[in-house]
Design a protein around this motif. Structure first.
Motif, short mmCIF file in Angstrom:
data_model
loop_
_atom_site.label_atom_id
_atom_site.label_comp_id
_atom_site.label_asym_id
_atom_site.label_seq_id
_atom_site.Cartn_x
_atom_site.Cartn_y
_atom_site.Cartn_z
N GLU A 207 0.94 -1.38 0.08
CA GLU A 207 -0.12 -0.11 -0.06
C GLU A 207 0.83 1.22 -0.05
O GLU A 207 0.66 2.31 -0.86
N ALA A 208 2.14 1.41 1.05
CA ALA A 208 2.60 2.41 1.04
C ALA A 208 3.49 2.73 -0.52
O ALA A 208 3.55 3.83 -1.03
N LEU A 209 4.13 1.67 -1.26
CA LEU A 209 4.26 1.89 -2.37
C LEU A 209 3.51 2.28 -3.54
O LEU A 209 3.82 3.23 -4.33
N LEU A 210 2.35 1.66 -3.49
CA LEU A 210 1.29 2.07 -4.39
C LEU A 210 0.89 3.57 -4.23
O LEU A 210 0.93 4.38 -5.24
N ILE A 211 0.88 4.07 -2.98
CA ILE A 211 0.51 5.65 -2.64
C ILE A 211 1.50 6.50 -3.19
O ILE A 211 1.73 7.51 -3.97
N ALA A 212 2.72 5.92 -2.91
CA ALA A 212 4.15 6.65 -3.26
C ALA A 212 4.06 6.91 -4.80
O ALA A 212 4.38 7.89 -5.40
N LEU A 213 3.94 5.58 -5.43
CA LEU A 213 4.08 5.55 -6.85
C LEU A 213 2.90 6.47 -7.45
O LEU A 213 3.12 7.29 -8.66
N LEU A 214 1.64 6.36 -7.20
CA LEU A 214 0.67 7.10 -7.66
C LEU A 214 0.87 8.67 -7.46
O LEU A 214 0.55 9.34 -8.38
N THR A 215 1.20 8.92 -6.14
CA THR A 215 1.50 10.63 -6.20
C THR A 215 2.69 10.88 -7.00
O THR A 215 2.34 11.90 -7.64
N ILE B 42 -4.73 -4.27 -17.55
CA ILE B 42 -3.45 -4.38 -16.97
C ILE B 42 -3.42 -3.74 -15.50
O ILE B 42 -2.47 -4.00 -14.95
N PHE B 43 -4.16 -2.81 -15.27
CA PHE B 43 -3.97 -2.28 -13.75
C PHE B 43 -4.95 -2.73 -12.67
O PHE B 43 -4.59 -2.49 -11.75
N LYS B 44 -5.81 -3.73 -13.17
CA LYS B 44 -6.74 -4.21 -12.48
C LYS B 44 -6.01 -5.15 -11.16
O LYS B 44 -6.56 -4.98 -10.11
N PRO B 45 -4.95 -5.87 -11.80
CA PRO B 45 -4.51 -6.59 -10.25
C PRO B 45 -3.84 -5.85 -9.35
O PRO B 45 -3.73 -6.20 -8.30
N PHE B 46 -3.79 -4.64 -9.32
CA PHE B 46 -3.28 -3.30 -8.54
C PHE B 46 -4.47 -2.84 -7.84
O PHE B 46 -4.36 -1.74 -7.09
N GLY B 47 -5.65 -2.85 -8.16
CA GLY B 47 -6.71 -2.27 -7.56
C GLY B 47 -6.83 -0.69 -8.13
O GLY B 47 -7.61 -0.03 -7.76
N LEU B 48 -6.34 -0.66 -9.66
CA LEU B 48 -6.51 0.60 -10.11
C LEU B 48 -7.57 0.44 -11.51
O LEU B 48 -7.56 -0.82 -12.02
N LYS B 49 -7.96 1.47 -11.93
CA LYS B 49 -8.66 1.60 -12.94
C LYS B 49 -8.38 3.05 -13.85
O LYS B 49 -7.96 3.93 -13.09
N ALA B 50 -8.56 3.07 -15.22
CA ALA B 50 -8.13 4.32 -15.92
C ALA B 50 -9.37 5.19 -15.40
O ALA B 50 -10.43 4.94 -15.14
N GLY B 51 -8.76 6.72 -15.39
CA GLY B 51 -10.03 7.59 -15.13
C GLY B 51 -9.26 8.95 -15.79
O GLY B 51 -8.34 8.93 -16.58
#
Length: 105
Positions: free
Chosen positions: A10-18, A75-84
């Motif tokens: 979760e921390a890595l995902l938040i850091a990367l999304l930021t 391709i982003f679904k396994p990470f709980g993400l979707k295009a927006g």
């Protein structure tokens, strides 16, 4: 390589999304980092998992080509993400992030 814990993921995902939202990295760089650091998978393994060709995955990670929304979502679904929809202007995105971390409607 050990798989990261749930909190580390979760921390890595938040850091990367930021970093993505502020324009420091691209969607392709985000995907490559998530694939390698969170799942420890090769392009071939990941492409099979999400149902796209390895070439398509490679093109997306290199920020070439024009994937459809359906492919991006797959391709982003396994990470709980979707295009927006996000602002194209990095300054506006930074302003949105600074205002309580999320835009209000």
């Amino acid at each position: 390589m050990n798989k990261p814990s749930s909190s580390e993921r979760e921390a890595l995902l938040i850091a990367l999304l930021t970093r993505l939202f502020t324009g420091e990295i691209t969607e392709g760089q985000l995907l490559r980092t998530l694939r390698k650091d969170l799942l420890n998978m090769s392009q071939t393994e990941y492409a099979t998992l999400v149902g796209v060709s390895r070439r398509t995955l490679s093109d997306i990670e290199r920020d070439t080509g024009s994937p459809s929304l359906a492919v991006l979502n797959a391709i982003f679904k396994p990470f709980g993400l979707k295009a927006g929809l996000l602002p194209r202007n990095p300054a506006l995105m930074k302003k949105l992030l600074a205002e309580n971390g999320k835009p209000t409607l």
